[in-house]
Design an enzyme around this catalytic site. Structure first.
Site, PDB file in Angstrom:
ATOM      1  N   SER A   1       0.845  -1.189   0.000  1.00 28.12           N
ATOM      2  CA  SER A   1       0.000   0.000   0.000  1.00 28.12           C
ATOM      3  C   SER A   1       0.882   1.242   0.000  1.00 28.12           C
ATOM      4  O   SER A   1       1.874   1.301   0.732  1.00 28.12           O
ATOM      5  CB  SER A   1      -0.912   0.004   1.233  1.00 28.12           C
ATOM      6  OG  SER A   1      -1.759   1.127   1.237  1.00 28.12           O
TER       7      SER A   1
ATOM      8  N   HIS B   1      -2.246   7.558  -4.361  1.00 28.26           N
ATOM      9  CA  HIS B   1      -2.448   6.347  -3.567  1.00 28.26           C
ATOM     10  C   HIS B   1      -2.488   5.167  -4.522  1.00 28.26           C
ATOM     11  O   HIS B   1      -3.012   5.269  -5.632  1.00 28.26           O
ATOM     12  CB  HIS B   1      -3.763   6.428  -2.791  1.00 28.26           C
ATOM     13  CG  HIS B   1      -4.322   5.084  -2.413  1.00 28.26           C
ATOM     14  ND1 HIS B   1      -5.360   4.495  -3.118  1.00 28.26           N
ATOM     15  CD2 HIS B   1      -3.984   4.212  -1.439  1.00 28.26           C
ATOM     16  CE1 HIS B   1      -5.642   3.320  -2.583  1.00 28.26           C
ATOM     17  NE2 HIS B   1      -4.818   3.119  -1.568  1.00 28.26           N
TER      18      HIS B   1
ATOM     19  N   HIS C   1      -4.980   8.861 -16.776  1.00 30.08           N
ATOM     20  CA  HIS C   1      -6.003   7.864 -17.090  1.00 30.08           C
ATOM     21  C   HIS C   1      -5.650   7.060 -18.338  1.00 30.08           C
ATOM     22  O   HIS C   1      -5.991   5.872 -18.420  1.00 30.08           O
ATOM     23  CB  HIS C   1      -7.363   8.549 -17.246  1.00 30.08           C
ATOM     24  CG  HIS C   1      -8.070   8.748 -15.947  1.00 30.08           C
ATOM     25  ND1 HIS C   1      -8.928   7.812 -15.401  1.00 30.08           N
ATOM     26  CD2 HIS C   1      -8.013   9.774 -15.048  1.00 30.08           C
ATOM     27  CE1 HIS C   1      -9.382   8.248 -14.243  1.00 30.08           C
ATOM     28  NE2 HIS C   1      -8.848   9.443 -14.004  1.00 30.08           N
TER      29      HIS C   1
ATOM     30  N   ARG D   1      -3.151  -6.153  -3.577  1.00 32.05           N
ATOM     31  CA  ARG D   1      -3.324  -7.056  -2.440  1.00 32.05           C
ATOM     32  C   ARG D   1      -3.871  -8.411  -2.895  1.00 32.05           C
ATOM     33  O   ARG D   1      -4.530  -8.524  -3.934  1.00 32.05           O
ATOM     34  CB  ARG D   1      -4.255  -6.428  -1.404  1.00 32.05           C
ATOM     35  CG  ARG D   1      -5.620  -6.054  -1.948  1.00 32.05           C
ATOM     36  CD  ARG D   1      -6.435  -5.234  -0.954  1.00 32.05           C
ATOM     37  NE  ARG D   1      -7.759  -4.919  -1.477  1.00 32.05           N
ATOM     38  CZ  ARG D   1      -8.026  -3.889  -2.265  1.00 32.05           C
ATOM     39  NH1 ARG D   1      -7.057  -3.062  -2.617  1.00 32.05           N
ATOM     40  NH2 ARG D   1      -9.245  -3.675  -2.719  1.00 32.05           N
TER      41      ARG D   1
ATOM     42  N   ASN E   1      -2.562   0.562  -4.248  1.00 32.03           N
ATOM     43  CA  ASN E   1      -2.295  -0.662  -3.509  1.00 32.03           C
ATOM     44  C   ASN E   1      -2.606  -1.868  -4.373  1.00 32.03           C
ATOM     45  O   ASN E   1      -3.417  -1.800  -5.297  1.00 32.03           O
ATOM     46  CB  ASN E   1      -3.047  -0.713  -2.170  1.00 32.03           C
ATOM     47  CG  ASN E   1      -4.516  -1.018  -2.338  1.00 32.03           C
ATOM     48  OD1 ASN E   1      -4.907  -2.166  -2.484  1.00 32.03           O
ATOM     49  ND2 ASN E   1      -5.343   0.016  -2.330  1.00 32.03           N
TER      50      ASN E   1
END
Length: 302
Positions: free
Chosen positions: A88, A102, A137, A106, A104
């Site tokens: 993260s 940000h 984008h 997982r 992450n």
């Protein structure tokens, strides 16, 4: 696959920290290794007071054990035993013209054998530059399109809906992609899902550091710095009130310092604040809404 996935995520943390240190040029990450009482642990890496990055973290974890009944129910898990690993990242730059970011990736494995991936990347500019939003984008779309044509529109919509602050009626930033519970299905294996997650992870550093370099040397005023602190306040609100990852980490006895690493070092809240019409702040605020087609922005919005 969990050993292979865990090993790759740990190596990704190493490579990403190197890329961000090179981008900053001064600051270095400090590592804090920790153990989870219920099983497993991780390594928190924090960078502070750099040439670009005021505060940032790249956290790796691999934890296992038994979920609290409430957490297991929220994840629709009939068996509370679990294994989870991931990386993260949250970066809070000094210059208000450099966006917060940000990301992450997982992996989660339930005791009954179910396994899935989740993750995503999103961008939270303080000042929105349309060409940079389009670039960001487009990079995500290019990565998604290498795997499934449906990924980008689906995961972009998911990000718009997820990174939304209901009590403010605004998005946290300009979105990105967000996905969760990507399980094997039909002709898509768990290995295929893993390859996609790896590609998403490897898209992050070159995309974000290029955006950093677009903006790092722009001068800024005290008023622009204050707007940054106000927008950081919105970021903190989302992470504390709405973010599922924060809630999951705290409910599963995760390491509090690592979980709250996402919060900015400084933030402001002004009573009933609204930027003046026609200002750069007002124009940026107008972009914090769902449904903007950033890839085709100039075509769709002139």
């Amino acid at each position: 696959m969990k050993e292979e996935i865990q090993k790759w995520f740990k190596n990704f943390q190493e490579r990403l920290c190197q890329s961000l240190e090179e981008c900053d040029g001064i600051a270095k990450f400090q590592e804090d290794v920790w153990d989870r009482p219920g099983g497993g642990g991780g390594a928190a890496r924090v960078i502070q007071n750099g040439a670009v990055f005021e505060k940032g973290g790249v956290n790796f974890s691999a934890v296992e054990g038994v979920l609290h009944e409430r957490a297991a129910k929220a994840l629709l898990m009939p068996d509370p035993h679990f294994f989870a690993t991931g990386v993260s990242v949250v970066i809070h730059p000094e210059n208000p013209h450099v966006p917060i970011t940000h990301m992450n990736v997982r992996y989660f494995e339930a005791g009954n054998g179910e396994a899935w991936f989740g993750g995503g990347i999103d961008l939270t500019p303080i000042y929105v530059y349309e060409d940079q939003g389009k670039f960001f984008h487009q990079q995500l779309k290019d990565t998604c399109d290498r795997f499934q044509a449906s990924y980008y529109p689906e995961f972009k919509q998911w990000a718009d809906d997820y990174f939304y602050i209901p009590h403010r009626e605004e998005t946290r930033g300009i979105g990105g992609i967000f996905f969760d519970r990507l399980t094997p299905k039909e002709n898509i294996s768990l290995e295929d899902r893993f390859a996609f997650v790896q590609a998403v992870a490897d898209t992050f550093a070159p995309t974000y550091t290029q955006i950093v370099n677009f903006n790092r040397d722009k001068p800024y005023s005290p008023q622009e710095k204050e707007w940054q602190l106000i927008r950081r306040g919105r970021y903190a609100e989302f992470n504390l009130v709405n973010d599922r990852g924060t809630k999951f980490g705290l409910e599963t006895n995760g390491r509090t310092e690592s979980i709250l690493m996402s919060l900015p070092p400084l933030a402001s809240w002004h009573y009933s604040h609204a930027p003046a019409v026609g200002t750069p702040e007002a124009k940026s605020l107008a972009c914090f809404t769902k449904g903007i087609d950033w890839v085709n922005l100039h075509t769709a919005h002139g």
